[in-house]
Design an enzyme around this catalytic site. Structure first.
Site, PDB file in Angstrom:
ATOM      1  N   PRO A   1     -11.196  -0.533  -2.503  1.00  0.00           N
ATOM      2  CA  PRO A   1     -12.516  -1.032  -2.888  1.00  0.00           C
ATOM      3  C   PRO A   1     -13.579  -0.262  -2.707  1.00  0.00           C
ATOM      4  O   PRO A   1     -13.650   0.644  -2.040  1.00  0.00           O
ATOM      5  CB  PRO A   1     -12.570  -2.270  -2.097  1.00  0.00           C
ATOM      6  CG  PRO A   1     -11.245  -2.425  -1.349  1.00  0.00           C
ATOM      7  CD  PRO A   1     -10.705  -0.962  -1.285  1.00  0.00           C
TER       8      PRO A   1
ATOM      9  N   SER B   1      -7.522 -13.922  -2.007  1.00  0.00           N
ATOM     10  CA  SER B   1      -7.196 -13.678  -0.443  1.00  0.00           C
ATOM     11  C   SER B   1      -7.621 -14.557   0.471  1.00  0.00           C
ATOM     12  O   SER B   1      -8.628 -14.922   0.185  1.00  0.00           O
ATOM     13  CB  SER B   1      -7.760 -12.179  -0.249  1.00  0.00           C
ATOM     14  OG  SER B   1      -7.373 -11.260  -1.278  1.00  0.00           O
TER      15      SER B   1
ATOM     16  N   SER C   1     -17.109 -27.220  -1.014  1.00  0.00           N
ATOM     17  CA  SER C   1     -16.729 -25.968  -0.366  1.00  0.00           C
ATOM     18  C   SER C   1     -17.335 -24.823  -1.502  1.00  0.00           C
ATOM     19  O   SER C   1     -16.993 -25.138  -2.675  1.00  0.00           O
ATOM     20  CB  SER C   1     -15.319 -25.761  -0.207  1.00  0.00           C
ATOM     21  OG  SER C   1     -14.883 -24.402  -0.430  1.00  0.00           O
ATOM     22  N   PRO C   2     -18.387 -23.913  -1.087  1.00  0.00           N
ATOM     23  CA  PRO C   2     -18.804 -22.947  -1.972  1.00  0.00           C
ATOM     24  C   PRO C   2     -17.588 -22.063  -2.420  1.00  0.00           C
ATOM     25  O   PRO C   2     -17.703 -21.682  -3.794  1.00  0.00           O
ATOM     26  CB  PRO C   2     -19.863 -22.047  -1.127  1.00  0.00           C
ATOM     27  CG  PRO C   2     -20.170 -22.955  -0.002  1.00  0.00           C
ATOM     28  CD  PRO C   2     -19.169 -23.893   0.058  1.00  0.00           C
TER      29      PRO C   2
ATOM     30  N   SER D   1     -11.464 -12.279  -4.748  1.00  0.00           N
ATOM     31  CA  SER D   1     -11.606 -12.324  -3.343  1.00  0.00           C
ATOM     32  C   SER D   1     -13.148 -12.615  -3.184  1.00  0.00           C
ATOM     33  O   SER D   1     -13.994 -12.031  -3.521  1.00  0.00           O
ATOM     34  CB  SER D   1     -11.245 -11.044  -2.619  1.00  0.00           C
ATOM     35  OG  SER D   1     -11.517 -10.919  -1.181  1.00  0.00           O
TER      36      SER D   1
ATOM     37  N   HIS E   1      -7.500   1.185   1.537  1.00  0.00           N
ATOM     38  CA  HIS E   1      -7.123  -0.172   1.961  1.00  0.00           C
ATOM     39  C   HIS E   1      -6.090  -0.588   2.932  1.00  0.00           C
ATOM     40  O   HIS E   1      -5.927  -1.470   3.702  1.00  0.00           O
ATOM     41  CB  HIS E   1      -6.969  -0.974   0.540  1.00  0.00           C
ATOM     42  CG  HIS E   1      -7.350  -2.412   0.740  1.00  0.00           C
ATOM     43  ND1 HIS E   1      -7.273  -3.375   1.861  1.00  0.00           N
ATOM     44  CD2 HIS E   1      -7.783  -3.485  -0.248  1.00  0.00           C
ATOM     45  CE1 HIS E   1      -7.509  -4.640   1.714  1.00  0.00           C
ATOM     46  NE2 HIS E   1      -8.002  -4.585   0.193  1.00  0.00           N
TER      47      HIS E   1
ATOM     48  N   TYR F   1       0.678  -1.131  -0.127  1.00  0.00           N
ATOM     49  CA  TYR F   1       0.009   0.118   0.122  1.00  0.00           C
ATOM     50  C   TYR F   1       0.876   1.210   0.001  1.00  0.00           C
ATOM     51  O   TYR F   1       0.920   2.158  -0.954  1.00  0.00           O
ATOM     52  CB  TYR F   1      -1.077  -0.076   1.077  1.00  0.00           C
ATOM     53  CG  TYR F   1      -1.786  -1.291   1.232  1.00  0.00           C
ATOM     54  CD1 TYR F   1      -2.847  -1.373   0.222  1.00  0.00           C
ATOM     55  CD2 TYR F   1      -1.820  -2.132   2.084  1.00  0.00           C
ATOM     56  CE1 TYR F   1      -3.667  -2.525   0.102  1.00  0.00           C
ATOM     57  CE2 TYR F   1      -2.433  -3.143   2.102  1.00  0.00           C
ATOM     58  CZ  TYR F   1      -3.406  -3.368   1.079  1.00  0.00           C
ATOM     59  OH  TYR F   1      -4.412  -4.648   0.991  1.00  0.00           O
TER      60      TYR F   1
END
Length: 625
Positions: free
Chosen positions: A120, A454, A428-429, A554, A343, A107
């Protein structure tokens, strides 16, 4: 941002990760000290996993070359062992060997604009107001909801989250309010103004590019009620009706070096410096946006997602922001609402948990009696605009308009099924969705690409994120087989199951501090500090290829039916964020228009088809069993 743990930030807990996240009401900071430190994974394990991650991405010839470099790196008493020992020493001496490096490299050292590149946006469901009264009423309740959340932070009564019986680090929750990023000529800083004898008691409100200080506490320390906030916001609205003011806030959207110079120029003036400090020190910012041009229902979500990321351009709301502020809630006069966040201090989980809390709060009926004390006029922040500052603003406007034109944002509300479907097949979704992304990309390009997902490291003290490398030999086998007519459905389903199993194993390793990405970063940072030259393994083409993440993804799950969005990580890539609900999935897909190879609309279409085809496959195989 978090692939895995955001999913369960609710009561009752939801099984989206191998284990649910549950909340237990007790003082969070008591647990901070007892949290384990982030481990340094074994060197040979990381190097072997790194090589395995390259297999689907590079040629055999390149692989042979990389193996030779790795053998050299790992030779007994060689450079790898030296760097590993230095890293282990750093881990013993610090609370978290990674967090400072990560904050800097991911960052604060970055010189790209924060708007679109790192910050975001979050799109909330459309509200049913179309006028100023509705906008102000909604904003008043929202502010009261955030202050309600803040009371848990201040009294340290925020419930501690647990994963599999282990407490999670709650530190990020204490970094999102009253904090701000400060531009520097070569590196930025983040300042948290809550730490001090007299923490700030005001928020900033911006309307028609004009900033106001709004004190949100009464003299007895109690927060203003919704009615009181409404009165104050009306005063702000009525004293900022001019639409021809200079949008000073747009300066914060610029390239960081450019903004750093403009910032030093801006704060030379005493009035400007005081105004900037008031914004930086505020608890959070509320942007009362002008209505955006009307679009079809089909395009609505795309437009609002873009508005949350960048404001829509200098003609619209891009000047109605202070992009360095950690939290900016956006409420449009046309019912569009959401937020954008800087972020550096935090990932998605605290932000989304805060959103869920505020949305819940706003559903409750207002029972607080409003005191009849007249409140002072909110203070308007003044800026003295010199010709030089005016020139900086004009440049920032031009740059922002180029960026707005550059970003393609597509929101896909996938309504055919949600996370309940993969769960019904004991899958797992998250891993299921990642395989759908792999299939969509493969169908569009006839090849796979480096993929970043992530994962949270909050099991550890001051933990931030690790990356799951979703592209594996197994995922490639599945994507190739899916459209191969010579393969039977049972074989395709078995390959999907295997790819999902591998993805879950990688996820488990990542959240337990055994990932590849951050360890490699640590070894590289150690080399920069300790050695005269970087080891060959980091100069290798394969290293550059494998960290050029064309798919930057993510999962950010929430109770609220919202979707988070962010820009791509690389010029020829995509940014993909998703929120799996029980019976539908919200996706946001971004790409840059200047890249001819990428197309967010097209990839969204391939993604929808992939999700449908994977469901059909599993249902057909179930029938024959």
């Amino acid at each position: 941002m978090n692939a895995f743990l955001v999913t369960g930030l609710v009561k009752p807990c939801r099984r989206l990760s191998p284990l649910p996240v549950v909340q237990i009401s007790e003082r969070p900071l008591v647990h901070q000290e007892s949290l384990p430190k982030l481990p340094v994974p074994p060197l040979k394990q990381t190097c072997a996993r790194y090589l395995a991650s390259l297999e689907p991405l590079i040629s055999e010839e390149e692989m042979t070359h990389t193996r030779e470099l790795m053998d050299d790196f790992l030779r007994p008493g060689g450079v790898g062992e030296r760097l590993q020992k230095s890293l282990e020493r750093r881990a013993r001496k610090t609370d978290n060997w990674l967090s400072d490096w990560w904050m800097q490299s991911a960052y604060l050292d970055s010189r790209m604009p924060v708007a679109m590149y790192t910050s975001p946006g979050v799109v909330l469901p459309k509200m049913h107001f179309q006028d100023r009264q509705g906008q102000i009423r909604f904003a008043s309740k929202l502010i009261a909801g955030v202050l309600d959340f803040k009371s848990m932070i201040d009294s340290e009564t925020l419930p501690v989250e647990y994963l599999g019986g282990k407490p999670l680090c709650m530190d990020q929750y204490y970094q999102v309010l009253t904090s701000c990023r400060i531009p520097g000529p070569k590196r930025d800083t983040v300042v948290n103004y809550a730490i001090g004898k007299t923490p700030p008691s005001h928020i900033t409100v911006v309307h028609n590019f004009q900033f106001f200080v709004l004190d949100v506490y009464n003299s007895d320390g109690s927060p203003l009620t919704v009615d009181q906030i409404y009165v104050q916001l009306e005063k702000i609205w009525n004293s900022s009706l001019q639409t021809n003011k200079e949008p000073v806030g747009i300066l914060t959207s610029n390239h960081r070096n450019t903004w750093g110079k403009a910032y030093n120029n801006l704060i030379k003036d005493k009035t400007n410096k005081e105004s900037v400090r008031a914004i930086q020190k505020s608890i959070f910012t509320v942007c009362l946006d002008a209505p955006m041009p009307r679009v079809s229902d089909e395009m609505y979500h795309n437009k609002v997602a873009a508005q949350m990321l960048h404001g829509g351009g200098s003609r619209w709301n891009s000047g109605n922001r202070w992009f360095d502020k950690t939290l900016q809630f956006i409420v449009g006069e046309d019912g569009s609402c959401g937020l954008t966040y800087e972020h550096a201090p935090a990932e998605g989980p605290p932000i989304v948990f805060l959103v869920d809390h505020v949305v819940d709060y706003m559903k409750r009926s207002e029972t607080v009696r409003t005191p009849m004390i007249p409140l002072p006029m909110p203070q308007k922040l003044r800026f003295n605009i010199t010709p030089e500052i005016k020139k900086d603003i004009e440049k920032a406007k031009q740059n922002m308009n180029i960026m707005v034109h550059e970003l393609d944002v597509r929101v896909l509300n996938f309504t055919n099924y949600g996370r309940k479907f993969p769960k019904s097949h004991k899958m797992s979704p998250d891993a299921f969705i990642q395989m759908a992304l792999q299939l969509a990309y493969y169908r569009m390009y006839q090849t796979c690409c480096p993929t970043y997902e992530s994962a949270s490291l909050r099991m550890f003290r001051l933990g931030r994120t690790e990356a799951i490398r979703s592209t594996t030999t197994e995922s490639l086998q599945f994507t190739k087989a899916m459209d191969d007519p010579s393969k039977h459905n049972s074989e395709k389903a078995a390959l999907l199951e295997k790819a999902i199993k591998v993805h879950r194993e990688h996820t488990h390793m990542a959240i337990h501090g055994q990932g590849i990405e951050r360890h490699m970063l640590g070894l590289k940072m150690m080399a920069i500090e300790d050695l005269t030259s970087l080891p060959e393994i980091f100069m290798d083409t394969s290293f550059a290829v494998s960290t050029h993440f064309n798919l930057y993804t993510s999962q950010v799950g929430s109770k609220t039916d919202c979707v988070m969005c962010f820009g791509p990580m690389v010029p020829d890539g995509y940014g993909i964020c998703y929120n799996p609900m029980d019976d539908h999935i919200n996706f946001a897909v971004t790409a840059f228009n200047s890249c001819e190879e990428t197309n967010a609309t097209k990839l969204s279409q391939f993604l929808e088809d992939s999700l449908l085809d994977m469901k059909t496959l599993l249902e057909q195989v179930s029938k024959t069993q």
